[in-house]
Design a protein around this motif. Structure first.
Motif, short mmCIF file in Angstrom:
data_model
loop_
_atom_site.label_atom_id
_atom_site.label_comp_id
_atom_site.label_asym_id
_atom_site.label_seq_id
_atom_site.Cartn_x
_atom_site.Cartn_y
_atom_site.Cartn_z
N GLY A 290 0.78 -1.23 0.00
CA GLY A 290 0.00 0.00 0.00
C GLY A 290 0.82 1.28 0.00
N ARG A 291 2.12 1.15 -0.09
CA ARG A 291 2.99 2.33 -0.04
C ARG A 291 3.34 2.80 -1.45
NH1 ARG A 291 8.97 1.98 2.76
NH2 ARG A 291 9.79 4.00 2.05
N ASN A 292 3.43 4.10 -1.62
CA ASN A 292 3.75 4.68 -2.91
C ASN A 292 5.12 5.34 -2.89
OD1 ASN A 292 1.18 4.03 -4.03
ND2 ASN A 292 0.31 5.84 -3.03
N LEU A 293 5.74 5.34 -4.06
CA LEU A 293 7.00 6.05 -4.26
C LEU A 293 6.80 6.86 -5.54
CD1 LEU A 293 9.67 6.11 -2.68
CD2 LEU A 293 10.60 4.49 -4.33
N GLY A 294 6.38 8.12 -5.38
CA GLY A 294 5.98 8.90 -6.55
C GLY A 294 4.70 8.32 -7.13
N PRO A 295 4.58 8.27 -8.46
CA PRO A 295 3.36 7.77 -9.09
C PRO A 295 3.29 6.24 -9.15
CG PRO A 295 4.87 8.53 -10.77
CD PRO A 295 5.51 8.86 -9.45
N ALA A 296 4.33 5.55 -8.70
CA ALA A 296 4.32 4.09 -8.65
C ALA A 296 4.09 3.64 -7.22
CB ALA A 296 5.65 3.53 -9.17
N GLY A 297 3.49 2.48 -7.06
CA GLY A 297 3.21 2.02 -5.71
C GLY A 297 3.05 0.51 -5.64
N LEU B 125 3.16 -4.46 -8.19
CA LEU B 125 3.51 -3.05 -8.32
C LEU B 125 2.54 -2.41 -9.29
CD1 LEU B 125 6.00 -4.12 -6.89
CD2 LEU B 125 7.43 -2.74 -8.42
N VAL B 126 2.14 -1.16 -9.03
CA VAL B 126 1.11 -0.52 -9.84
C VAL B 126 1.53 0.87 -10.30
CG1 VAL B 126 -0.79 -1.79 -8.74
CG2 VAL B 126 -0.05 0.40 -7.78
N ASN B 127 0.92 1.27 -11.39
CA ASN B 127 1.05 2.62 -11.92
C ASN B 127 -0.18 3.39 -11.47
OD1 ASN B 127 1.14 4.97 -13.42
ND2 ASN B 127 1.29 3.97 -15.42
#
Length: 342
Positions: free
Chosen positions: A289-296, A305-307
């Motif tokens: 459930g954590r995001n790094l910029g627009p990816a998470g 991993l999602v966009n």
């Protein structure tokens, strides 16, 4: 240029990769027949360009624009034949949608692929990745693969042994298989079908429905329901399914980890090694459930991993690398990605 071919320059690839990453190819050719593929491989206008054989784009991460030719496999065709009293052979062209093909086999009254329902991608990608889910892998049901050798133009069949299948691996992902392009795939399915419920989660879901003797379609429907509950639809949220392979470690190292982490999810392998659940490792490192910029990382499944919108290849690779480093630092285990980076 061959009259069979239409070469489109500067072609957008966003709709052709399930991550939904914005990128373009220097050249694009839609391939709907073997003769078109052969013509494309001999086309002077494409000579010397890097080449990418693309199916459903469900197992790639586009790290930027592709300075070469994308040959998009859009071949069609499905057929079945009774090979013996025990076996039914089912064949599909590389460009067929995998899930649609599985549903077609079930509509013909043929079971054996139902545990692999709803896996994104095309039939041609299935043996390349040796896709698997819920206790079944492609290597378990494959009869043969028809391939074209790009350099020579020769078409021939490969049996299961020739494909050198491994965990999410095959000869097609190795250097000596780089020139092999999948044309169609034939599966050997049981004429006398029995459900494969060895995977605990699937068996429990079937039992909860009080299905004492489930049909192949009922097993497929159960698999579909599980996958929809756990995994995001690429049409809604860009993703490539499970991003990391489940790592395999020695029995001894697994025992060491269990002393420190008693809840470690692990599965004994036939060779004595232990397969760890990559999703559990990632979750324990706090990435679900954590995001790094627009990816998470998808909130319901740490392995995906999602966009979240507007992510580029660098965003996905940066997130993946951060996760890999955290898991290695905590558990001493190095995760390997499933998708191919282009």
């Amino acid at each position: 240029m061959s009259p069979e071919l239409t070469i489109e320059p500067n072609y957008p690839l966003q709709a052709l990769n399930t991550f939904g990453i914005t990128a373009q190819a220097a050249a694009y050719v839609r391939i709907s027949s073997t003769s078109q593929l052969q013509a494309a491989l001999q086309e002077p206008a494409l000579a010397g360009m890097p080449r990418l054989i693309l199916g459903g784009g469900s197992n790639i991460v586009l790290t930027g624009d592709f300075a070469g030719a994308v040959l998009h496999m859009a071949t069609r065709g499905m057929r079945l034949a009774q090979a013996s009293f025990d076996t039914i052979l089912v064949t599909a062209a590389a460009g067929e949608n995998w899930h649609a093909f599985v549903q077609w086999t079930l509509a013909q009254g043929v079971g054996g692929l139902e545990n692999l329902s709803l896996i994104p991608g095309t039939v041609g990608a299935a043996p390349i990745q040796n896709i698997g889910a819920y206790g079944v892998e492609i290597k378990d049901v494959l009869h043969s693969v028809s391939v074209l050798h790009a350099a020579s133009g020769i078409v021939f069949d490969m049996d299961r042994d020739a494909c050198r299948f491994g965990y999410r691996d095959s000869i097609f992902k190795q250097a000596d298989g780089a020139e092999l392009i999948v044309l169609e795939v034939t599966f050997a399915l049981p004429a006398q079908w029995q459900p494969n419920l060895r995977y605990a989660e699937l068996a429990q879901a079937v039992a909860e429905q009080q299905l004492a003797n489930p049909s192949a379609q009922q097993v497929a429907d159960t698999v579909i329901a599980i996958r929809r509950r756990k995994l995001p639809d690429p049409a809604v949220i860009g993703n490539a399914g499970s991003f990391f392979k489940n790592p395999v470690v020695s029995k001894e190292y697994c025992a060491q980890l269990l002393e420190r982490y008693p809840a470690l999810v692990h599965h004994a392998q036939p060779d004595g090694s232990e397969k760890l659940a990559a999703g559990w490792l990632i979750d324990q490192c706090g990435w679900k459930g954590r995001n790094l910029g627009p990816a998470g990382v998808y909130p319901r499944q740490a392995l995906v991993l999602v966009n979240n919108g507007g992510a580029r290849g660098a965003d996905i690779t940066g997130l993946a690398e951060a996760i890999r480093k955290d898991v290695e630092a905590r558990y001493g285990v190095l995760l390997s990605p499933e998708p191919v980076f282009v």
